[in-house]
Each structure stands twice: as C-alpha cells, then as structure tokens.
Design an enzyme around this catalytic site. Sequence first.
Site, mmCIF file in Angstrom:
data_model
loop_
_atom_site.group_PDB
_atom_site.id
_atom_site.type_symbol
_atom_site.label_atom_id
_atom_site.label_comp_id
_atom_site.label_asym_id
_atom_site.label_seq_id
_atom_site.Cartn_x
_atom_site.Cartn_y
_atom_site.Cartn_z
ATOM 1 N N SER A 114 0.802 -1.042 -0.107
ATOM 2 C CA SER A 114 -0.097 0.072 0.257
ATOM 3 C C SER A 114 1.152 0.951 -0.455
ATOM 4 C CB SER A 114 -1.068 -0.388 0.824
ATOM 5 O OG SER A 114 -1.871 1.142 0.912
ATOM 6 N N ASP A 260 -10.430 -6.359 -1.798
ATOM 7 C CA ASP A 260 -9.856 -4.896 -1.523
ATOM 8 C C ASP A 260 -10.717 -3.924 -2.298
ATOM 9 O OD1 ASP A 260 -8.306 -2.959 -1.348
ATOM 10 O OD2 ASP A 260 -6.676 -4.011 -1.594
ATOM 11 N N HIS A 290 -7.497 -5.997 1.499
ATOM 12 C CA HIS A 290 -5.931 -5.409 1.234
ATOM 13 C C HIS A 290 -5.058 -5.536 1.854
ATOM 14 C CE1 HIS A 290 -3.773 -1.238 0.448
ATOM 15 N NE2 HIS A 290 -3.889 -1.272 1.596
#
Length: 312
Positions: A114, A260, A290
């Site tokens: 991320s 996600d 995620h």
Amino acid sequence: MSENTSISFMKKLRIENTKQMLMINGNDKANPLLLFLHGGPGTSQIGFIRSYQKELEQHFTVVNWDQRGSGLSYTQQIPQSSMTISQIIKDTIQVTEWLLDYFSKTKVYLAGHSWGSLLALHVLQERPDLFHAYYGISQVTNTQLEEKTAYDSLRKTNRFLSVALGLLGPPPWNKKIQHFIFRVCIELSRGGFTHHRRHILTVLYQLLAGNEYGIKNISRFIRGQRFSAKYLTDDLFRFDAFNSVSSIKVPSFFISGRHDLIVPAETSKQYYQFVDAPEKRWHYFKNSAHTPHIEEPSLFANTLSKHAVYHL
C-alpha cells in the site's frame, strides 16, 4: 533448524536525527534478505506481523521496519519538517545499505504494501542497483482513481451502502469526514484491511499481547499513525504512478486481493499492464482484501519464494 543458523533480533538504527526500529527474523541467515515497507502512512506492522510470516521466514531473512514517525520509531522529538516522502525515501536507502553491510550481501528483495508500495517505486527509481526484485502488494497508483473505482464498485454491488454513498456523493472529497465515512463503508463491505473479520481480531490481539509492542507501546502505535497521516497523506493523494514511474529496472511482481476496495485490484492491474520492467507478473489472491500477506500467508510465502529462487 539449528540455533546458530536462525536469526531473530530487534535493532534500533540511527538515521540522521532519529532512532528507528528494525525487526529481523529468519530460519537461516544465509537466505536472501527481504525488506518489507509497511502501509499507512504510519501503519507499522512489527507489533503483529510475526504471526503471519513464519513460512516466509523459511525462505528469507525478513526485515520489518517501523518507518520514521511510526510505531516504535515514533517520538515527540521527531522534527515535523523531516516528515516528507523524500526523507523517508532517503531513510529506506540508508536502511537497505546498512542491511547489505551487516549481512555482507550485494542486494536485497523489496516488498512494499500500500503506502509502502508508493515508497518502493520511488526508491527503485533512485537505487535499483540495491535490489534483486520488487513485490508490490496492493500497489498504490493514483489514490483519486482508486477511490472513484471503489465508489463505483460499491454503488453497483451493495444495495445498502449504495444509499449512504449516494448521500455522500462521488469523489473527489475535500473534507476528512467524507474520507472517513467512505472508509467505514469499505470496512462494512469487507473490502477493507481484511476480508475476513477474524484477521482483524488477531491483529488487535497481537498488538496488545505480543512481545514487540504490548499495551505499554500501543499508544506509540496510535500516536505514530496519527502523526504520520497528518504530514504524509497529502503526498499520498498527490502521487500518480502513471505519470511519475513508467518503468522499473528490476523484475517486478504485483499482488492484489480480489476483495480490496482500498486499492482495488483493477487499478493495480492497470499499472502492472502499463509499467515497463525486465520481467513482470500479476498475482490475484482470491480470498483477500487489502492485506493478502496477512489473509493468505502460505500463498504469499510461496509466491515470493518462487520468484526469489528463480532470480538468485
């Protein structure tokens, strides 16, 4: 595995005007190094990640690092002026160079999750010579595009949340409360941090009861997360990988969770198809949101080790 070949320790590393915490674990110190850049900004993972990387440690010496201003690297003395993406990129390079020197290696593997995947793309532009290959997990490309994609997806697939989202209106949003409401909708849809709620409970338990953080350090985790978000979120929202990083000079492997909605797999795959690299592969984890490295740790370890062995 005999004790003299395994490795497990915490290390405070002096980086310019701060002390930053590393956690290093592996079954065999001869294995290749894997440096993991956590998400956020500020969502450090030293406090809970050991439960999910046991299989990964069979293949790599895994290095988790609480970035400047995060987790055990947070203090009130950190200069606010140093909380910039350019400084954390410099920190990442310094951490990597220390690891190479300490372990007498020539290169490491780099994983970014991320926010950490945004950092990784910048680091790979500056010092590709330090890395064997790159693993982009929930690869950030363009936050505004990601929000629009997730918003449209939720409105189409979730009748209950569609009403709330209709009242919220489509992105872009200027107010923090709008982003917060949208994030709550994502979590309610099971497209957030994890798809399966039990993983959230396990993470919270490890943060509170684990040896790395525990109750005495949980406040540092929370304050570090808030501190990092305050100064780095604007950098996150300005980033556009399509305009700024058109090529990566090392083999690159991208991993996304099917559920996600923080960084939809659709947007990460668009970047995977767009970017130029010596070799690139796409991996789709069907039971994850995620955090595929948490929700499907065996598949994650197998995926990374397969490519690492190939490129050594």
